[in-house]
Design a protein around this motif. Sequence first.
Motif, PDB file in Angstrom:
ATOM      1  N   GLN A   1       7.814   5.511  -3.273  1.00  0.00           N
ATOM      2  CA  GLN A   1       6.691   4.832  -2.642  1.00  0.00           C
ATOM      3  C   GLN A   1       5.687   5.905  -2.242  1.00  0.00           C
ATOM      4  OE1 GLN A   1       6.553   1.335  -1.970  1.00  0.00           O
ATOM      5  NE2 GLN A   1       4.427   1.687  -1.409  1.00  0.00           N
ATOM      6  N   VAL A   2       4.457   5.837  -2.773  1.00  0.00           N
ATOM      7  CA  VAL A   2       3.413   6.790  -2.426  1.00  0.00           C
ATOM      8  C   VAL A   2       2.175   5.986  -2.043  1.00  0.00           C
ATOM      9  CG1 VAL A   2       2.749   7.121  -4.848  1.00  0.00           C
ATOM     10  CG2 VAL A   2       2.119   8.849  -3.153  1.00  0.00           C
ATOM     11  N   GLY A   3       1.776   6.084  -0.786  1.00  0.00           N
ATOM     12  CA  GLY A   3       0.700   5.228  -0.292  1.00  0.00           C
ATOM     13  C   GLY A   3       1.113   3.780  -0.500  1.00  0.00           C
ATOM     14  N   PRO A   4       0.205   2.921  -0.972  1.00  0.00           N
ATOM     15  CA  PRO A   4       0.550   1.519  -1.205  1.00  0.00           C
ATOM     16  C   PRO A   4       1.126   1.263  -2.604  1.00  0.00           C
ATOM     17  CG  PRO A   4      -1.782   1.799  -1.531  1.00  0.00           C
ATOM     18  CD  PRO A   4      -1.240   3.153  -1.107  1.00  0.00           C
ATOM     19  N   HIS A   5       1.405   2.325  -3.352  1.00  0.00           N
ATOM     20  CA  HIS A   5       1.848   2.214  -4.742  1.00  0.00           C
ATOM     21  C   HIS A   5       3.348   2.509  -4.858  1.00  0.00           C
ATOM     22  CE1 HIS A   5      -2.452   2.374  -5.198  1.00  0.00           C
ATOM     23  NE2 HIS A   5      -2.499   3.657  -4.876  1.00  0.00           N
ATOM     24  N   THR A   6       3.974   1.936  -5.898  1.00  0.00           N
ATOM     25  CA  THR A   6       5.411   2.104  -6.117  1.00  0.00           C
ATOM     26  C   THR A   6       5.667   2.509  -7.560  1.00  0.00           C
ATOM     27  OG1 THR A   6       5.822   0.333  -4.520  1.00  0.00           O
ATOM     28  CG2 THR A   6       7.657   0.962  -5.937  1.00  0.00           C
TER      29      THR A   6
ATOM     30  N   ARG B   1       3.517   0.249  -9.985  1.00  0.00           N
ATOM     31  CA  ARG B   1       2.804  -0.886  -9.397  1.00  0.00           C
ATOM     32  C   ARG B   1       1.771  -0.305  -8.439  1.00  0.00           C
ATOM     33  NH1 ARG B   1       4.508  -6.270  -8.771  1.00  0.00           N
ATOM     34  NH2 ARG B   1       6.582  -5.570  -9.338  1.00  0.00           N
ATOM     35  N   MET B   2       0.482  -0.586  -8.742  1.00  0.00           N
ATOM     36  CA  MET B   2      -0.602  -0.034  -7.935  1.00  0.00           C
ATOM     37  C   MET B   2      -1.342  -1.145  -7.196  1.00  0.00           C
ATOM     38  SD  MET B   2      -2.056   2.875 -10.554  1.00  0.00           S
ATOM     39  CE  MET B   2      -3.077   3.637  -9.293  1.00  0.00           C
ATOM     40  N   SER B   3      -1.644  -0.876  -5.939  1.00  0.00           N
ATOM     41  CA  SER B   3      -2.370  -1.831  -5.104  1.00  0.00           C
ATOM     42  C   SER B   3      -3.868  -1.661  -5.294  1.00  0.00           C
ATOM     43  CB  SER B   3      -2.028  -1.596  -3.637  1.00  0.00           C
ATOM     44  OG  SER B   3      -2.874  -2.367  -2.804  1.00  0.00           O
ATOM     45  N   TYR B   4      -4.591  -2.795  -5.251  1.00  0.00           N
ATOM     46  CA  TYR B   4      -6.056  -2.739  -5.250  1.00  0.00           C
ATOM     47  C   TYR B   4      -6.621  -3.534  -4.067  1.00  0.00           C
ATOM     48  CZ  TYR B   4      -5.615  -7.106  -8.023  1.00  0.00           C
ATOM     49  OH  TYR B   4      -5.288  -8.358  -8.486  1.00  0.00           O
ATOM     50  N   ALA B   5      -5.816  -3.640  -3.002  1.00  0.00           N
ATOM     51  CA  ALA B   5      -6.250  -4.380  -1.818  1.00  0.00           C
ATOM     52  C   ALA B   5      -7.471  -3.741  -1.154  1.00  0.00           C
ATOM     53  CB  ALA B   5      -5.097  -4.477  -0.817  1.00  0.00           C
ATOM     54  N   ASN B   6      -7.709  -2.465  -1.391  1.00  0.00           N
ATOM     55  CA  ASN B   6      -8.840  -1.756  -0.797  1.00  0.00           C
ATOM     56  C   ASN B   6     -10.032  -1.628  -1.755  1.00  0.00           C
ATOM     57  OD1 ASN B   6      -7.181   0.024  -2.407  1.00  0.00           O
ATOM     58  ND2 ASN B   6      -8.443   1.700  -1.656  1.00  0.00           N
TER      59      ASN B   6
ATOM     60  N   LEU C   1       0.058  -5.935 -16.051  1.00  0.00           N
ATOM     61  CA  LEU C   1       0.048  -7.309 -15.561  1.00  0.00           C
ATOM     62  C   LEU C   1      -0.620  -7.323 -14.198  1.00  0.00           C
ATOM     63  CD1 LEU C   1       0.937 -10.254 -15.938  1.00  0.00           C
ATOM     64  CD2 LEU C   1       3.098  -9.637 -14.853  1.00  0.00           C
ATOM     65  N   ASP C   2      -1.729  -8.062 -14.077  1.00  0.00           N
ATOM     66  CA  ASP C   2      -2.508  -8.169 -12.840  1.00  0.00           C
ATOM     67  C   ASP C   2      -1.983  -9.350 -12.026  1.00  0.00           C
ATOM     68  OD1 ASP C   2      -4.456  -8.269 -10.860  1.00  0.00           O
ATOM     69  OD2 ASP C   2      -6.118  -8.615 -12.231  1.00  0.00           O
ATOM     70  N   ASN C   3      -1.709  -9.125 -10.742  1.00  0.00           N
ATOM     71  CA  ASN C   3      -1.243 -10.186  -9.858  1.00  0.00           C
ATOM     72  C   ASN C   3      -2.261 -10.348  -8.731  1.00  0.00           C
ATOM     73  OD1 ASN C   3       0.018 -11.747  -7.837  1.00  0.00           O
ATOM     74  ND2 ASN C   3       2.048 -11.043  -8.445  1.00  0.00           N
ATOM     75  N   ASP C   4      -3.147 -11.351  -8.859  1.00  0.00           N
ATOM     76  CA  ASP C   4      -4.180 -11.591  -7.840  1.00  0.00           C
ATOM     77  C   ASP C   4      -3.586 -11.894  -6.473  1.00  0.00           C
ATOM     78  OD1 ASP C   4      -6.301 -11.292  -9.606  1.00  0.00           O
ATOM     79  OD2 ASP C   4      -6.393 -13.415 -10.090  1.00  0.00           O
ATOM     80  N   PHE C   5      -2.447 -12.584  -6.439  1.00  0.00           N
ATOM     81  CA  PHE C   5      -1.847 -12.995  -5.175  1.00  0.00           C
ATOM     82  C   PHE C   5      -1.424 -11.789  -4.330  1.00  0.00           C
ATOM     83  CE2 PHE C   5       1.871 -14.386  -2.655  1.00  0.00           C
ATOM     84  CZ  PHE C   5       1.230 -15.312  -1.850  1.00  0.00           C
ATOM     85  N   THR C   6      -0.771 -10.789  -4.963  1.00  0.00           N
ATOM     86  CA  THR C   6      -0.324  -9.597  -4.225  1.00  0.00           C
ATOM     87  C   THR C   6      -1.337  -8.465  -4.274  1.00  0.00           C
ATOM     88  OG1 THR C   6       0.833  -8.712  -6.155  1.00  0.00           O
ATOM     89  CG2 THR C   6       2.111 -10.132  -4.658  1.00  0.00           C
ATOM     90  N   GLN C   7      -2.422  -8.648  -5.023  1.00  0.00           N
ATOM     91  CA  GLN C   7      -3.450  -7.633  -5.232  1.00  0.00           C
ATOM     92  C   GLN C   7      -2.841  -6.328  -5.736  1.00  0.00           C
ATOM     93  OE1 GLN C   7      -5.649  -7.834  -1.424  1.00  0.00           O
ATOM     94  NE2 GLN C   7      -7.342  -8.587  -2.683  1.00  0.00           N
ATOM     95  N   THR C   8      -1.980  -6.479  -6.758  1.00  0.00           N
ATOM     96  CA  THR C   8      -1.377  -5.327  -7.406  1.00  0.00           C
ATOM     97  C   THR C   8      -1.469  -5.505  -8.917  1.00  0.00           C
ATOM     98  OG1 THR C   8       0.843  -6.313  -7.416  1.00  0.00           O
ATOM     99  CG2 THR C   8       0.289  -4.891  -5.541  1.00  0.00           C
ATOM    100  N   VAL C   9      -1.424  -4.389  -9.604  1.00  0.00           N
ATOM    101  CA  VAL C   9      -1.347  -4.405 -11.061  1.00  0.00           C
ATOM    102  C   VAL C   9      -0.159  -3.516 -11.430  1.00  0.00           C
ATOM    103  CG1 VAL C   9      -3.061  -2.565 -11.348  1.00  0.00           C
ATOM    104  CG2 VAL C   9      -2.604  -4.117 -13.224  1.00  0.00           C
TER     105      VAL C   9
END
Length: 171
Positions: free
Chosen positions: A69-74, A116-121, A149-157
Amino acid sequence: MKSVRLLRAALLGAVALVAVSCADPTTPVPHLSGDLFGDLRQITGLLQCTPLPYDSVTEIIGPEGGTIQVGPHTFTVPAGALDTAVAITAVTPSDTVNQIQFQPEGLVFNGFTTVRMSYANCNLMGSFLPLRIAYTSSDGVILDYLPSLDNDFTQTVRGKLQHFSEYAIAW
């Protein structure tokens, strides 16, 4: 979030339809050159985001697999992806692009690993295309795209990768 993207896409389609229907029918239609993917790459780019705090994590991962886990990414390594234990470092620089730099660079896995990378920001205004993870050069040039695979609900790709380098979220 998905309904907003669908609404934007529908509005863009309606505007294009009106523009085409109002055109002079005697004007020739311009010919689009290149293949579909080449044309799409010209209109895509790295997603702009509010900078995240710098983070760096190093873990030893072996044949049994593991997760970093690094920042909001896994980053997830399945069992069997490595033959021996390896010290893996993942760095998220504080930048206007959500990116991860992996070390040791060039490390190749037996099969695929998952990032898995977050794009919430990030700012999604004007983005009609699904997000994906791009393999980038050190100066931010997109070299290729990972199966994503883009997941709008979790704001991750989520993307599948087989080797280490630098990766960033793109649209």
